[in-house]
Structure formats: structure tokens, C-alpha cells
Design a protein around this motif. Sequence first.
Motif, PDB file in Angstrom:
ATOM      1  N   GLY A   1      18.545 -27.592 -14.527  1.00  0.00           N
ATOM      2  CA  GLY A   1      19.314 -25.856 -14.618  1.00  0.00           C
ATOM      3  C   GLY A   1      18.891 -24.792 -13.450  1.00  0.00           C
ATOM      4  O   GLY A   1      17.468 -25.452 -13.117  1.00  0.00           O
ATOM      5  N   GLU A   2      18.880 -23.363 -14.432  1.00  0.00           N
ATOM      6  CA  GLU A   2      18.874 -22.915 -13.182  1.00  0.00           C
ATOM      7  C   GLU A   2      18.700 -21.185 -14.121  1.00  0.00           C
ATOM      8  O   GLU A   2      19.595 -20.965 -15.493  1.00  0.00           O
ATOM      9  CB  GLU A   2      19.417 -22.682 -11.745  1.00  0.00           C
ATOM     10  CG  GLU A   2      19.731 -24.180 -11.527  1.00  0.00           C
ATOM     11  CD  GLU A   2      20.591 -23.247 -10.271  1.00  0.00           C
ATOM     12  OE1 GLU A   2      21.598 -22.870 -10.676  1.00  0.00           O
ATOM     13  OE2 GLU A   2      20.880 -24.508  -9.437  1.00  0.00           O
ATOM     14  N   PRO A   3      17.492 -20.325 -13.816  1.00  0.00           N
ATOM     15  CA  PRO A   3      17.531 -19.067 -13.773  1.00  0.00           C
ATOM     16  C   PRO A   3      18.622 -18.343 -13.529  1.00  0.00           C
ATOM     17  O   PRO A   3      19.038 -18.625 -12.418  1.00  0.00           O
ATOM     18  CB  PRO A   3      16.205 -18.608 -13.197  1.00  0.00           C
ATOM     19  CG  PRO A   3      15.766 -19.564 -12.583  1.00  0.00           C
ATOM     20  CD  PRO A   3      16.451 -20.480 -12.601  1.00  0.00           C
ATOM     21  N   VAL A   4      18.736 -17.425 -14.218  1.00  0.00           N
ATOM     22  CA  VAL A   4      19.498 -16.608 -13.504  1.00  0.00           C
ATOM     23  C   VAL A   4      19.899 -14.703 -13.594  1.00  0.00           C
ATOM     24  O   VAL A   4      18.644 -14.348 -14.533  1.00  0.00           O
ATOM     25  CB  VAL A   4      21.216 -16.142 -14.232  1.00  0.00           C
ATOM     26  CG1 VAL A   4      22.321 -15.567 -14.292  1.00  0.00           C
ATOM     27  CG2 VAL A   4      21.945 -17.886 -14.551  1.00  0.00           C
ATOM     28  N   VAL A   5      19.407 -14.698 -12.351  1.00  0.00           N
ATOM     29  CA  VAL A   5      18.659 -13.226 -11.954  1.00  0.00           C
ATOM     30  C   VAL A   5      20.080 -12.076 -11.782  1.00  0.00           C
ATOM     31  O   VAL A   5      20.859 -12.290 -10.462  1.00  0.00           O
ATOM     32  CB  VAL A   5      17.367 -13.208 -11.294  1.00  0.00           C
ATOM     33  CG1 VAL A   5      16.542 -12.168 -10.403  1.00  0.00           C
ATOM     34  CG2 VAL A   5      16.011 -14.709 -11.288  1.00  0.00           C
TER      35      VAL A   5
ATOM     36  N   CYS B   1      16.804  -8.143 -13.755  1.00  0.00           N
ATOM     37  CA  CYS B   1      17.705  -8.845 -14.930  1.00  0.00           C
ATOM     38  C   CYS B   1      17.730 -10.513 -15.213  1.00  0.00           C
ATOM     39  O   CYS B   1      17.562 -11.514 -14.659  1.00  0.00           O
ATOM     40  CB  CYS B   1      18.471  -8.908 -15.923  1.00  0.00           C
ATOM     41  SG  CYS B   1      18.956  -9.419 -17.561  1.00  0.00           S
ATOM     42  N   LEU B   2      16.303 -11.198 -15.818  1.00  0.00           N
ATOM     43  CA  LEU B   2      15.857 -12.712 -16.115  1.00  0.00           C
ATOM     44  C   LEU B   2      16.232 -13.536 -17.370  1.00  0.00           C
ATOM     45  O   LEU B   2      16.521 -12.978 -18.362  1.00  0.00           O
ATOM     46  CB  LEU B   2      15.012 -13.580 -15.694  1.00  0.00           C
ATOM     47  CG  LEU B   2      13.903 -14.425 -15.668  1.00  0.00           C
ATOM     48  CD1 LEU B   2      14.602 -15.197 -14.411  1.00  0.00           C
ATOM     49  CD2 LEU B   2      12.482 -14.847 -16.067  1.00  0.00           C
ATOM     50  N   ASP B   3      17.315 -14.586 -17.437  1.00  0.00           N
ATOM     51  CA  ASP B   3      18.425 -14.809 -18.136  1.00  0.00           C
ATOM     52  C   ASP B   3      17.931 -16.279 -17.961  1.00  0.00           C
ATOM     53  O   ASP B   3      18.283 -17.053 -16.657  1.00  0.00           O
ATOM     54  CB  ASP B   3      19.903 -14.974 -17.740  1.00  0.00           C
ATOM     55  CG  ASP B   3      21.036 -15.549 -18.501  1.00  0.00           C
ATOM     56  OD1 ASP B   3      20.163 -16.195 -19.823  1.00  0.00           O
ATOM     57  OD2 ASP B   3      22.060 -15.704 -19.077  1.00  0.00           O
TER      58      ASP B   3
ATOM     59  N   LYS C   1      15.870 -24.609 -18.666  1.00  0.00           N
ATOM     60  CA  LYS C   1      14.598 -26.019 -20.076  1.00  0.00           C
ATOM     61  C   LYS C   1      14.155 -27.345 -19.343  1.00  0.00           C
ATOM     62  O   LYS C   1      14.006 -27.550 -18.184  1.00  0.00           O
ATOM     63  CB  LYS C   1      16.332 -26.704 -20.474  1.00  0.00           C
ATOM     64  CG  LYS C   1      16.624 -25.886 -21.155  1.00  0.00           C
ATOM     65  CD  LYS C   1      18.320 -25.897 -22.192  1.00  0.00           C
ATOM     66  CE  LYS C   1      19.089 -25.609 -22.503  1.00  0.00           C
ATOM     67  NZ  LYS C   1      18.688 -24.258 -23.719  1.00  0.00           N
ATOM     68  N   ILE C   2      13.086 -27.256 -19.919  1.00  0.00           N
ATOM     69  CA  ILE C   2      12.055 -27.631 -19.698  1.00  0.00           C
ATOM     70  C   ILE C   2      12.305 -29.412 -20.441  1.00  0.00           C
ATOM     71  O   ILE C   2      12.931 -29.250 -21.625  1.00  0.00           O
ATOM     72  CB  ILE C   2      10.707 -28.035 -20.619  1.00  0.00           C
ATOM     73  CG1 ILE C   2      10.157 -26.544 -19.452  1.00  0.00           C
ATOM     74  CG2 ILE C   2       9.759 -28.935 -20.302  1.00  0.00           C
ATOM     75  CD1 ILE C   2       8.676 -25.484 -19.614  1.00  0.00           C
ATOM     76  N   VAL C   3      12.068 -30.653 -19.784  1.00  0.00           N
ATOM     77  CA  VAL C   3      13.410 -31.979 -20.905  1.00  0.00           C
ATOM     78  C   VAL C   3      11.994 -32.843 -20.247  1.00  0.00           C
ATOM     79  O   VAL C   3      11.189 -32.676 -19.688  1.00  0.00           O
ATOM     80  CB  VAL C   3      14.023 -32.047 -20.390  1.00  0.00           C
ATOM     81  CG1 VAL C   3      15.363 -31.047 -20.480  1.00  0.00           C
ATOM     82  CG2 VAL C   3      13.849 -32.267 -18.643  1.00  0.00           C
ATOM     83  N   ASP C   4      12.221 -33.859 -20.864  1.00  0.00           N
ATOM     84  CA  ASP C   4      11.403 -35.574 -20.583  1.00  0.00           C
ATOM     85  C   ASP C   4      11.505 -35.723 -19.924  1.00  0.00           C
ATOM     86  O   ASP C   4      12.992 -35.863 -19.561  1.00  0.00           O
ATOM     87  CB  ASP C   4      11.193 -36.390 -22.004  1.00  0.00           C
ATOM     88  CG  ASP C   4      10.271 -37.398 -21.667  1.00  0.00           C
ATOM     89  OD1 ASP C   4      11.101 -38.345 -20.978  1.00  0.00           O
ATOM     90  OD2 ASP C   4       9.548 -37.462 -22.549  1.00  0.00           O
ATOM     91  N   LYS C   5      10.534 -35.804 -18.676  1.00  0.00           N
ATOM     92  CA  LYS C   5      11.167 -36.441 -17.406  1.00  0.00           C
ATOM     93  C   LYS C   5      11.765 -37.859 -17.148  1.00  0.00           C
ATOM     94  O   LYS C   5      12.539 -38.168 -16.712  1.00  0.00           O
ATOM     95  CB  LYS C   5       9.675 -36.838 -16.448  1.00  0.00           C
ATOM     96  CG  LYS C   5      10.183 -37.129 -14.956  1.00  0.00           C
ATOM     97  CD  LYS C   5       9.186 -37.554 -13.972  1.00  0.00           C
ATOM     98  CE  LYS C   5       9.651 -37.455 -12.506  1.00  0.00           C
ATOM     99  NZ  LYS C   5       8.260 -37.765 -11.630  1.00  0.00           N
TER     100      LYS C   5
ATOM    101  N   CYS D   1      14.322 -14.891  -9.533  1.00  0.00           N
ATOM    102  CA  CYS D   1      14.356 -14.684  -9.874  1.00  0.00           C
ATOM    103  C   CYS D   1      15.053 -15.394  -8.606  1.00  0.00           C
ATOM    104  O   CYS D   1      12.981 -14.242  -8.520  1.00  0.00           O
ATOM    105  CB  CYS D   1      15.825 -13.442  -9.697  1.00  0.00           C
ATOM    106  SG  CYS D   1      16.960 -12.823 -10.734  1.00  0.00           S
TER     107      CYS D   1
END
Length: 210
Positions: free
Chosen positions: A131-135, A157-159, A164-168, A22
Motif C-alpha cells: 500500500g501507500e501513505p496518502v499525503v 497530513c499523513l494518512d 501496512k507491514i506484511v510478512d514477505k 509524503c
Amino acid sequence: MARLNQLGRNGSRVVPAFLTICVALTAACTSSSASDGDRDKAATASGSENDKAATPTVAAAPSASASLDPAEAAKTDALTAYKGYWTEMPKALSVLAIESTDLKRYAAAEALGKAEASVGNLKRNGRITTGEPVVTNSTVTAAELEKKTPNVSISSCLDISKWKIVDKQTGMPAPGVSSPVSRYVVVSLMERWDGAWKVLKDDLHADQPC
């Protein structure tokens, strides 16, 4: 222990390669900072009807951390640094530059090295993260505070459902198989170096959804 979606050509949902698993700014991982003090209160001396009011005196209010015992204060500081780690690390993967963030303030050793490797991996593949992870539920589960180099273990807990990974260039999600679960337990080892807590490593427990 299974590893989920190494960061690279086939990852559409982020479980970065530098996590053997997190903070972005996450509501659950956000701890309210202690107030530096209440408003100063002016005390006026009572006197006779014709006396002028006495000059107010300022009473300094003790900080919240001052009321904690040293062990609890150390754990609180570690959790604050842990939040900083999960705030800065996603930034590094979104801008592809560790130096543009404060990640080095919160990460060292294996955690920092794998973050740097992941930035390089994304660059080579023309991708970034969004986006971001939620810890959530960050808890100190072990502590050795009397050692020469104090350390703690933190379980969370990591959500990754929104990370996500996207094309730059196109912003489209990178092709690949999504993780079978998007929330799982992560355990991080932290040590205090020169008074500053740093994350040294993260371990993902993919068999422990949360």
C-alpha cells in the motif's frame, strides 16, 4: 510527544522507524506539472488576393514558472521534491532496496539514514510494506530562502490507513497493535543542496490528528 508504531516486529500499520513522526503516488499530494508551453501559433501575414501567404512565425509561450517570483518558484520546487520523496520512500520499503528507487534524489541526512535503517529492519524480520501513505494539504509553513543553504518547512497530513507491514512470504499482516489514529500532522525540514531540494528530517505530531 507520543511516537506511534515504530517499524519492527510489532508494527502492523506503518509509521516507519525513520520517521520521528509524503510519496507514493497520492492524489492529494500530486501537483500538476506546469505545461512546457501551448501549441505554437503560426501567424500568417495578410496580403493581396494574389500574394502568397507569408511564412508562419513561431511565438514561444512563457512557462508557468516564469510568471512566479523567485521565492514562490523556490517553494513550488520544494513541494515538487517533497512529492517525489513520498513517492520513492514507500517504494524502498516495499522492495527493500534504496538503490532500486530514486529516494537519494529526494532524501539526505537523517531522513535517508533512517530509511536505510528501516529497510534493514524489515529485511531482518522477513517483512515488507504494502500500500501507500496518502499525503494531503502539503504547505510551506516557513522558509529561509536567502540563507547560504536555503531551507523550508513543509506541513502535511499523513494518512497511513492503507500502508501496512506484511510478512514477505505469506503476505499476511504482521501481528501487533494498530496505531490509535491513522491520520496525523507531519512536518518536514528540507534544504536545497546544489540546486536540488532534499528532505532532511520528518517530525510526527501524533497529538495532532488531521
